[in-house]
Design an enzyme around this catalytic site. Sequence first.
Site, PDB file in Angstrom:
ATOM      1  N   SER B 229       3.368   1.884   2.564  1.00  0.00           N
ATOM      2  CA  SER B 229       2.521   1.272   1.521  1.00  0.00           C
ATOM      3  C   SER B 229       2.485  -0.239   1.679  1.00  0.00           C
ATOM      4  O   SER B 229       1.452  -0.882   1.513  1.00  0.00           O
ATOM      5  CB  SER B 229       3.017   1.662   0.134  1.00  0.00           C
ATOM      6  OG  SER B 229       4.266   1.076  -0.097  1.00  0.00           O
ATOM      7  N   ARG B 233      -1.138  -1.697   2.452  1.00  0.00           N
ATOM      8  CA  ARG B 233      -1.742  -2.486   1.382  1.00  0.00           C
ATOM      9  C   ARG B 233      -2.261  -3.821   1.927  1.00  0.00           C
ATOM     10  O   ARG B 233      -3.409  -4.198   1.710  1.00  0.00           O
ATOM     11  CB  ARG B 233      -0.732  -2.744   0.266  1.00  0.00           C
ATOM     12  CG  ARG B 233      -1.326  -3.572  -0.874  1.00  0.00           C
ATOM     13  CD  ARG B 233      -0.314  -3.868  -1.958  1.00  0.00           C
ATOM     14  NE  ARG B 233       0.254  -2.639  -2.500  1.00  0.00           N
ATOM     15  CZ  ARG B 233       1.472  -2.230  -2.256  1.00  0.00           C
ATOM     16  NH1 ARG B 233       2.265  -2.938  -1.482  1.00  0.00           N
ATOM     17  NH2 ARG B 233       1.923  -1.107  -2.771  1.00  0.00           N
ATOM     18  N   ASN B 237      -6.326  -4.555   2.559  1.00  0.00           N
ATOM     19  CA  ASN B 237      -6.984  -5.655   1.848  1.00  0.00           C
ATOM     20  C   ASN B 237      -7.588  -6.661   2.816  1.00  0.00           C
ATOM     21  O   ASN B 237      -8.723  -7.105   2.641  1.00  0.00           O
ATOM     22  CB  ASN B 237      -5.977  -6.370   0.941  1.00  0.00           C
ATOM     23  CG  ASN B 237      -5.888  -5.712  -0.414  1.00  0.00           C
ATOM     24  OD1 ASN B 237      -6.754  -5.903  -1.254  1.00  0.00           O
ATOM     25  ND2 ASN B 237      -4.876  -4.908  -0.609  1.00  0.00           N
TER      26      ASN B 237
END
Lengths: 156, 299
Positions: B229, B233, B237
């Site tokens: 994660s 993440r 992004n």
Amino acid sequence: MNINLTLIGQSITFFFFVWFCLKFVWPPIMNALVERKKLIADGLAAGEKGKHDLELAEKSAIDKLKVAKNKAAEIINHAEKRAGEIVDEAKDHAKVEAERIVAGAQSDIDQEVNRAREELRKSVADLAIVGASKILEKEVDARAHAKMVDSLVAQL
Amino acid sequence: MTTETTGEALTATGYIKHHLTNWTYGQFPDGSLGFANTAAEAKSMGFMAIHVDTMLWSITLGVLFLWLFWLAASKATIEVPGRLQNFVEWIVEFIDSSVRGSFTSKNDLVAPLALTIFIWVFLMNFMDLIPVDWLPELAIWIGSTFFGADPHHIYFRVVPSTDPNATFGMAIAVFFLVLYYSIKIKGIGGFVGELTLQPFSSKNKVLQGVFIPINFILEFVSLIAKPISLALRLFGNMYAGEMIFILIAIMFSTGWVFGIFGGFLQLGWAIFHILIITLQAFIFMTLTIVYLEMAHQKH
């Protein structure tokens, strides 16, 4: 977007950067921060102490001023009293002196009066003799009648 | 837009693909070493390849960060600080308070680690704000002028955090630290126990035996989810952000009206992106601190 050796390269790079940061970057900066914090705290404490000292000094200055004022007042009182005394003394002295001068003058006057009276007596005696001789129209022996004239003069 | 220099085709697709291909050096399937000329060649190299642009920029930015901070640190004075020291101290204090806020154990590694993550990730993300064609075009010009390379086959991605290798590389490094401290603090037994004896437990031996594999599956997934994660993440992004910049850049080749509109869009997205790049760097850092804190907690 292939996963390849870059992955391992990045991990190694990352570990190296973290190690460098841990070794050479973080401690000096953190140290400076902590030291400065201490420095500022010390400075503030010193300032506080200075302020306290100033307050104490002001208080003691006020006390000292009060004592000095009291003392000055006392001295002034004393001086005034002493001045009064001196004035009184001077007055007494002057009175005595004046009396003395007056007494001197009085005695001078008395002497002068006596002298004048003596002279007057003498003059009157002479005058009386001259008058008597004139009245008698004849020479009177001054020596023979001196005793009588003297007693006459003494009566004057 | 620079379709004339893109590799695959003079199309928007080609432009996008060119922008999403890394400058790759590695071993071709036939065993020879060299730079990949196309995205397909890069793919064919498999694991035995390295993204030169990702490494170059991440190391450059990391060195820049450490040099700047080291400069401030080496001249650090407890007297009135200069501009650089002030700036560095501001960041260091921010990181320090963040670490103190969520990390309760004693470990001198965590704060420098957090600082490195925050600044490094921020700088890598920051490359996203440089107009998408500037540095690739510069690389193409340098490559074709000085090294005689075919301009169509010069790939140059300047945002390391849009390369999953970079984000996973960091996340895996953090994961190793989590494992290391978990085992160091709790011992092997404690760590294995944490993975197998919770959340379900029972006094009944048989039931406990049944629970162990279930617990292990649950805990293992949550353990593995941490680095994944963390990496995804940031990567997601930044990749999405970069993609939007590339799409906006395509508008510049479609005439005046769209070009000007695209200019406003790029400005708006770049301003919004400032928030994202900082936020992502902060999230990566904070989660790292939290994971390490969890590694230090004994149950």
